[in-house]
Design an enzyme around this catalytic site. Structure first.
Site, PDB file in Angstrom:
ATOM      1  N   ASP A 158      -4.646  36.667  61.966  1.00 38.23           N
ATOM      2  CA  ASP A 158      -3.833  35.967  62.969  1.00 38.23           C
ATOM      3  C   ASP A 158      -4.724  35.537  64.137  1.00 38.23           C
ATOM      4  O   ASP A 158      -5.800  36.092  64.339  1.00 38.23           O
ATOM      5  CB  ASP A 158      -2.738  36.894  63.524  1.00 38.23           C
ATOM      6  CG  ASP A 158      -1.590  37.110  62.535  1.00 38.23           C
ATOM      7  OD1 ASP A 158      -1.571  36.484  61.466  1.00 38.23           O
ATOM      8  OD2 ASP A 158      -0.701  37.931  62.847  1.00 38.23           O
ATOM      9  N   ARG A 211      -3.476  28.690  58.409  1.00 41.93           N
ATOM     10  CA  ARG A 211      -2.079  28.606  58.854  1.00 41.93           C
ATOM     11  C   ARG A 211      -2.076  27.858  60.189  1.00 41.93           C
ATOM     12  O   ARG A 211      -2.828  28.204  61.096  1.00 41.93           O
ATOM     13  CB  ARG A 211      -1.497  30.000  59.061  1.00 41.93           C
ATOM     14  CG  ARG A 211      -0.117  29.956  59.753  1.00 41.93           C
ATOM     15  CD  ARG A 211       0.259  31.311  60.377  1.00 41.93           C
ATOM     16  NE  ARG A 211       0.368  32.354  59.382  1.00 41.93           N
ATOM     17  CZ  ARG A 211       0.141  33.651  59.652  1.00 41.93           C
ATOM     18  NH1 ARG A 211      -0.223  34.026  60.872  1.00 41.93           N
ATOM     19  NH2 ARG A 211       0.268  34.547  58.713  1.00 41.93           N
TER      20      ARG A 211
HETATM   21  C1  LIG Z   1       4.646  32.942  59.982  1.00 43.60           C
HETATM   22  C2  LIG Z   1       4.249  32.792  61.420  1.00 43.60           C
HETATM   23  C3  LIG Z   1       3.015  33.259  61.829  1.00 43.60           C
HETATM   24  C4  LIG Z   1       2.617  33.102  63.164  1.00 43.60           C
HETATM   25  N1  LIG Z   1       1.345  33.491  63.530  1.00 43.60           N
HETATM   26  C5  LIG Z   1       0.931  33.241  64.787  1.00 43.60           C
HETATM   27  C6  LIG Z   1      -0.416  33.510  65.194  1.00 43.60           C
HETATM   28  O1  LIG Z   1      -1.244  34.000  64.428  1.00 43.60           O
HETATM   29  N2  LIG Z   1      -0.769  33.232  66.476  1.00 43.60           N
HETATM   30  C7  LIG Z   1       0.112  32.685  67.376  1.00 43.60           C
HETATM   31  O2  LIG Z   1      -0.274  32.423  68.522  1.00 43.60           O
HETATM   32  N3  LIG Z   1       1.392  32.439  67.024  1.00 43.60           N
HETATM   33  C8  LIG Z   1       1.819  32.695  65.768  1.00 43.60           C
HETATM   34  N4  LIG Z   1       3.115  32.403  65.419  1.00 43.60           N
HETATM   35  C9  LIG Z   1       4.108  32.035  66.472  1.00 43.60           C
HETATM   36  C10 LIG Z   1       4.103  30.542  66.733  1.00 43.60           C
HETATM   37  O3  LIG Z   1       2.897  30.176  67.367  1.00 43.60           O
HETATM   38  C11 LIG Z   1       5.285  30.132  67.628  1.00 43.60           C
HETATM   39  O4  LIG Z   1       5.227  30.821  68.830  1.00 43.60           O
HETATM   40  C12 LIG Z   1       6.646  30.373  67.005  1.00 43.60           C
HETATM   41  O5  LIG Z   1       6.646  30.105  65.633  1.00 43.60           O
HETATM   42  C13 LIG Z   1       7.712  29.476  67.678  1.00 43.60           C
HETATM   43  O6  LIG Z   1       7.399  28.129  67.473  1.00 43.60           O
HETATM   44  P1  LIG Z   1       8.196  27.176  66.445  1.00 43.60           P
HETATM   45  O7  LIG Z   1       7.199  26.289  65.800  1.00 43.60           O
HETATM   46  O8  LIG Z   1       8.958  28.022  65.500  1.00 43.60           O
HETATM   47  O9  LIG Z   1       9.129  26.242  67.254  1.00 43.60           O
HETATM   48  P2  LIG Z   1       9.758  26.194  68.718  1.00 43.60           P
HETATM   49  O10 LIG Z   1       9.489  24.827  69.196  1.00 43.60           O
HETATM   50  O11 LIG Z   1       9.331  27.348  69.550  1.00 43.60           O
HETATM   51  O12 LIG Z   1      11.287  26.362  68.374  1.00 43.60           O
HETATM   52  C14 LIG Z   1      11.986  25.424  67.560  1.00 43.60           C
HETATM   53  C15 LIG Z   1      13.288  26.048  67.090  1.00 43.60           C
HETATM   54  O13 LIG Z   1      12.995  27.115  66.189  1.00 43.60           O
HETATM   55  C16 LIG Z   1      13.891  28.199  66.406  1.00 43.60           C
HETATM   56  N5  LIG Z   1      13.139  29.352  66.896  1.00 43.60           N
HETATM   57  C17 LIG Z   1      11.832  29.386  67.267  1.00 43.60           C
HETATM   58  N6  LIG Z   1      11.477  30.636  67.661  1.00 43.60           N
HETATM   59  C18 LIG Z   1      12.573  31.391  67.555  1.00 43.60           C
HETATM   60  C19 LIG Z   1      12.848  32.767  67.824  1.00 43.60           C
HETATM   61  N7  LIG Z   1      11.919  33.597  68.273  1.00 43.60           N
HETATM   62  N8  LIG Z   1      14.111  33.226  67.606  1.00 43.60           N
HETATM   63  C20 LIG Z   1      15.076  32.396  67.125  1.00 43.60           C
HETATM   64  N9  LIG Z   1      14.867  31.084  66.857  1.00 43.60           N
HETATM   65  C21 LIG Z   1      13.637  30.580  67.065  1.00 43.60           C
HETATM   66  C22 LIG Z   1      14.915  27.724  67.420  1.00 43.60           C
HETATM   67  O14 LIG Z   1      15.970  27.100  66.739  1.00 43.60           O
HETATM   68  C23 LIG Z   1      14.124  26.691  68.201  1.00 43.60           C
HETATM   69  O15 LIG Z   1      14.939  25.761  68.847  1.00 43.60           O
HETATM   70  C24 LIG Z   1       3.511  32.512  64.091  1.00 43.60           C
HETATM   71  C25 LIG Z   1       4.747  32.041  63.664  1.00 43.60           C
HETATM   72  C26 LIG Z   1       5.120  32.159  62.352  1.00 43.60           C
HETATM   73  C27 LIG Z   1       6.432  31.597  61.932  1.00 43.60           C
END
Ligand SMILES: Cc1cc2nc3c(=O)[nH]c(=O)nc-3n(C[C@H](O)[C@H](O)[C@H](O)COP(=O)(O)OP(=O)(O)OC[C@H]3O[C@@H](n4cnc5c(N)ncnc54)[C@H](O)[C@@H]3O)c2cc1C
Length: 338
Positions: A158, A211
């Protein structure tokens, strides 16, 4: 905190304060406050000692043991989805703590093999010693990857704060190329960082297993886009690069970690326009978030992987999930009030 009975009361005050911040100043402020709280030791102490908080956090976390994670992976697999399991923990302070996490991850790889679930593993660099000494991270990852190779599995490193990107990428490349772990090891790139365009260009020419996510940490405007719209635009641009014919010729297998339907739609449209098969890439989402979207994509023939965290060190992970969607705060506060 001398009187543990006061935990829920203090917690409630903190949460109601956050609610008022959201009401007065909007989501950006609340997000900043929550990201601060995710790293504050006093808040961690307060919240992780509250059983009610765990009850709410368990919506996003499979449980405390590897067996809980394997059981969750089995359920996720039965819904047609793959899994990546994550032993929770970050920013450890001693080599002993890092060794404990390393041994748990090695054991997890064994459990995955023995149980036969469709799952790989994700690890945090700071959980394996990055902040103590990068050499410690390298040595611990070496041991973890050795077991991944023996059990025919893969490990994703990550990405954490922007200050760690160079070191993390350096260690990833060393393990991948010099130590020959090749496709057993992967890495993560965050679309909110300005540098990510260059990083993706380099990694795609190396055929890396990457990723792409938006990024979950508090970063200054000197290194990351302050506006969500710019991060979203960057995500789409980077995703298109990862799906390009050039990247695929180098052997890239792109993974897109997002719950954002606009991002998902942009990727699907680009892939269809370029006639890229649905199994040439995968979507990734977090355990407990957007279940219906996960299943819908799988039913349409896309590969979907669910990130399943487990362990007792759930506090920072949980608060970052609240920061991503402040509406989750109301769910939390509602449960506390009940
Ligand atoms: C499999 C995976 C691995 C990840 N690994 C890392 C990593 O290594 N380093 C890192 O910095 N970040 C990591 N992340 C987190 C990522 O960077 C984002 O902070 C997170 O995914 C929220 O962004 P989004 O693209 O989902 O969309 P956003 O623009 O944040 O949200 C879009 C929509 O998605 C839904 N949503 C998003 N988050 C949530 C929540 N917490 N609860 C409920 N609904 C939600 C809502 O409907 C929201 O309106 C990871 C995320 C995933 C899914």
């Amino acid at each position: 905190m001398k009187n543990p009975k006061r935990f829920p009361l203090v917690l409630l005050i903190v949460l109601l304060g956050s609610g008022l911040l959201l009401y007065w100043f909007g989501e950006r402020w609340l997000r900043a406050v929550l990201l601060y709280l995710s790293t504050a030791v006093w808040a961690q102490y307060l919240v992780s000692h509250t059983r009610l908080a765990w009850r709410v956090a368990s919506r996003f976390i499979a449980g405390e043991t590897a067996d809980d994670a394997i059981a969750a992976a089995r359920t996720v697999n039965s819904r047609g989805l793959s899994a990546t399991l994550n032993y929770l923990g970050e920013h450890v302070h001693t080599p002993q703590e890092a060794a404990y996490a390393r041994d748990e991850i090695v054991r997890l790889l064994d459990c995955i093999q023995q149980s036969g679930v469709d799952a790989n593993v994700s690890v945090k660099p700071s959980q394996l010693g990055l902040n103590i000494d990068p050499r410690l991270l390298y040595e611990n990852l070496h041991i973890v990857l050795n077991r991944a190779r023996q059990t025919n599995n893969r490990v994703r490193i990550d990405m954490e704060e922007s200050s760690t990107v160079d070191t993390t990428l350096g260690i990833y490349r060393r393990l991948r190329d010099e130590d020959g772990y090749g496709r057993h090891v992967g890495v993560v790139i965050q679309a909110y960082l300005y540098r990510s365009q260059q990083d993706i260009a380099a990694l795609m020419s190396e055929g890396a297993w990457v990723r792409l996510c938006k990024g979950a940490y508090a970063e200054p405007p000197e290194v990351a886009f302050p506006q969500k719209a710019d991060t979203d635009a960057s995500f789409v641009q980077l995703a298109q690069h990862m799906l390009s014919a050039d990247a695929r010729q180098h052997g890239a297998y792109p993974c897109f970690a997002t719950h954002d339907e606009t991002m998902v739609q942009a990727i699907r449209q680009f892939a269809q326009a370029q006639q890229i098969p649905a199994d040439a890439f995968e979507f990734q989402m977090l355990y407990g978030i957007r279940r219906e979207l996960q299943e819908q994509l799988a039913a349409q023939g896309y590969r979907v992987r669910v990130y399943i965290p487990y362990g007792t060190a759930w506090y920072p992970y949980f608060v970052r999930r609240l920061a991503e969607r402040p509406a989750n705060m109301w769910f939390f506060i509602g449960n506390l009030l009940r």
